[in-house]
Design a protein around this motif. Structure first.
Motif, mmCIF file in Angstrom:
data_model
loop_
_atom_site.group_PDB
_atom_site.id
_atom_site.type_symbol
_atom_site.label_atom_id
_atom_site.label_comp_id
_atom_site.label_asym_id
_atom_site.label_seq_id
_atom_site.Cartn_x
_atom_site.Cartn_y
_atom_site.Cartn_z
ATOM 1 N N ILE A 127 65.646 160.737 -25.121
ATOM 2 C CA ILE A 127 66.324 160.576 -23.834
ATOM 3 C C ILE A 127 65.669 159.384 -23.147
ATOM 4 O O ILE A 127 64.489 159.428 -22.809
ATOM 5 N N ARG A 128 66.443 158.336 -22.974
ATOM 6 C CA ARG A 128 65.940 157.091 -22.389
ATOM 7 C C ARG A 128 66.336 157.047 -20.915
ATOM 8 O O ARG A 128 67.513 157.106 -20.565
ATOM 9 N N PHE A 129 65.348 156.916 -20.052
ATOM 10 C CA PHE A 129 65.588 156.855 -18.610
ATOM 11 C C PHE A 129 65.401 155.414 -18.130
ATOM 12 O O PHE A 129 64.341 154.814 -18.325
ATOM 13 N N GLY A 130 66.430 154.887 -17.503
ATOM 14 C CA GLY A 130 66.357 153.522 -16.999
ATOM 15 C C GLY A 130 67.591 152.740 -17.421
ATOM 16 O O GLY A 130 68.444 153.220 -18.168
ATOM 17 N N THR A 131 67.667 151.514 -16.946
ATOM 18 C CA THR A 131 68.832 150.673 -17.218
ATOM 19 C C THR A 131 68.564 149.627 -18.293
ATOM 20 O O THR A 131 69.440 148.834 -18.621
ATOM 21 N N VAL A 132 67.363 149.609 -18.857
ATOM 22 C CA VAL A 132 67.025 148.645 -19.907
ATOM 23 C C VAL A 132 67.606 149.128 -21.231
ATOM 24 O O VAL A 132 67.378 150.272 -21.637
ATOM 25 N N ASP A 133 68.342 148.283 -21.902
ATOM 26 C CA ASP A 133 68.983 148.646 -23.171
ATOM 27 C C ASP A 133 68.020 148.403 -24.333
ATOM 28 O O ASP A 133 68.267 147.592 -25.227
ATOM 29 N N SER A 134 66.909 149.111 -24.309
ATOM 30 C CA SER A 134 65.877 148.961 -25.337
ATOM 31 C C SER A 134 64.932 150.153 -25.234
ATOM 32 O O SER A 134 64.917 150.856 -24.213
ATOM 33 N N LEU A 135 64.153 150.379 -26.279
ATOM 34 C CA LEU A 135 63.113 151.414 -26.230
ATOM 35 C C LEU A 135 61.739 150.810 -25.977
ATOM 36 O O LEU A 135 60.754 151.545 -25.845
ATOM 37 N N LEU A 136 61.652 149.476 -25.958
ATOM 38 C CA LEU A 136 60.433 148.749 -25.594
ATOM 39 C C LEU A 136 59.200 149.253 -26.328
ATOM 40 O O LEU A 136 58.155 149.521 -25.734
ATOM 41 N N GLY A 137 59.339 149.397 -27.640
ATOM 42 C CA GLY A 137 58.164 149.678 -28.463
ATOM 43 C C GLY A 137 57.871 151.134 -28.740
ATOM 44 O O GLY A 137 56.829 151.445 -29.323
ATOM 45 N N PHE A 138 58.766 152.051 -28.385
ATOM 46 C CA PHE A 138 58.485 153.468 -28.624
ATOM 47 C C PHE A 138 58.593 153.807 -30.111
ATOM 48 O O PHE A 138 59.665 153.729 -30.699
#
Length: 253
Positions: A202-213
């Motif tokens: 579940i990704r919270f936020g408006t960034v269309d990426s997982l940024l390294g998760f």
């Protein structure tokens, strides 16, 4: 005539007072009955309505403002639903760095949400390979959830470190190149993280990426997005789980 009016007025006031008292007693009783049934019963009933529950949820917070209370809510709701593992990630590693704060908030929410049932549940907070912080509220291993707090160093950097170590071993003839397989790498990473790969992120936020998760561990993971975790309601959380439960995962087929 005046005395009769006064008597009627007094009678009306007394009758209204009795009515208010009865209503108050009813609502107090209703509230106690609701509490006695407990939030756990309602959450378990909701779990039975979901087609399939994830074993492991990844919570990826891509927002500047972090809410420890809302993350704690997600953890306790998941625990009551029967979900076994949660990984919590933010790009700055703040949850992992401030694990003592999160631990305190989770313990508080465990009592608030689960009430008398709280002592039946155990929560294990993992911050790295060596440190496991057990919350003291629970005692039953049958109702346990593992919380893994991860930061950027646990994702791409871990893969880079693993690649460097394997390259060094091949260069020094400690390992043959043909021995390095996908299964071998997977076994090493599974041993490092201890938990199964996430079924749902579940990704919270408006960034269309997982940024390294955890890039290696999410090859078969379903990803859902919600605008913010701040103020997330139980209804919204259940709705996300229903979306996951209704998804037909073909795994490349």
């Amino acid at each position: 005539m005046f005395e009769q009016l006064v008597l009627r007025l007094i009678h009306c006031i007394l009758s209204f007072g009795v009515f208010v008292k009865q209503c108050t007693s009813y609502f107090i009783h209703f509230g106690l009955v609701f509490k006695q049934k407990s939030s756990v019963d309602f959450i378990k009933a909701d779990a039975r309505q979901i087609n399939k529950l994830p074993v492991h949820i990844g919570i990826v917070v891509l927002e500047e403002k972090l809410s420890y209370t809302d993350i704690a809510n997600i953890i306790i709701w998941s625990l009551a639903l029967g979900i076994s593992c949660i990984s919590v990630y933010d790009v700055n590693g703040e949850f992992k760095r401030n694990h003592a704060v999160l631990k305190e908030v989770v313990a508080k929410k465990q009592k608030e949400i689960l009430h008398d049932e709280s002592t039946k549940y155990s929560i294990c907070l993992h911050t790295n390979n060596q440190t496991d912080l057990y919350l003291e509220n629970g005692y039953s291993n049958n109702c346990k959830i593992d919380i893994q707090l991860v930061g950027p160093e646990d994702g791409r950097r871990e893969l880079v470190k693993l690649a460097q170590n394997l390259s060094r071993e091949v260069a020094t003839h400690q390992r043959k190149l043909e021995d390095i397989t996908i299964q071998h790498i997977d076994n090493i990473l599974q041993g490092t993280n201890k938990l199964p790969d996430p079924d749902l992120i579940i990704r919270f936020g408006t960034v269309d990426s997982l940024l390294g998760f955890l890039p290696w561990q999410i090859r078969l993971t379903e990803i859902l997005t919600h605008q913010t975790h701040d103020g997330l309601t139980y209804k919204s959380f259940i709705s996300l789980l229903h979306s996951y439960g209704d998804t037909d995962q073909r795994f490349g087929r």
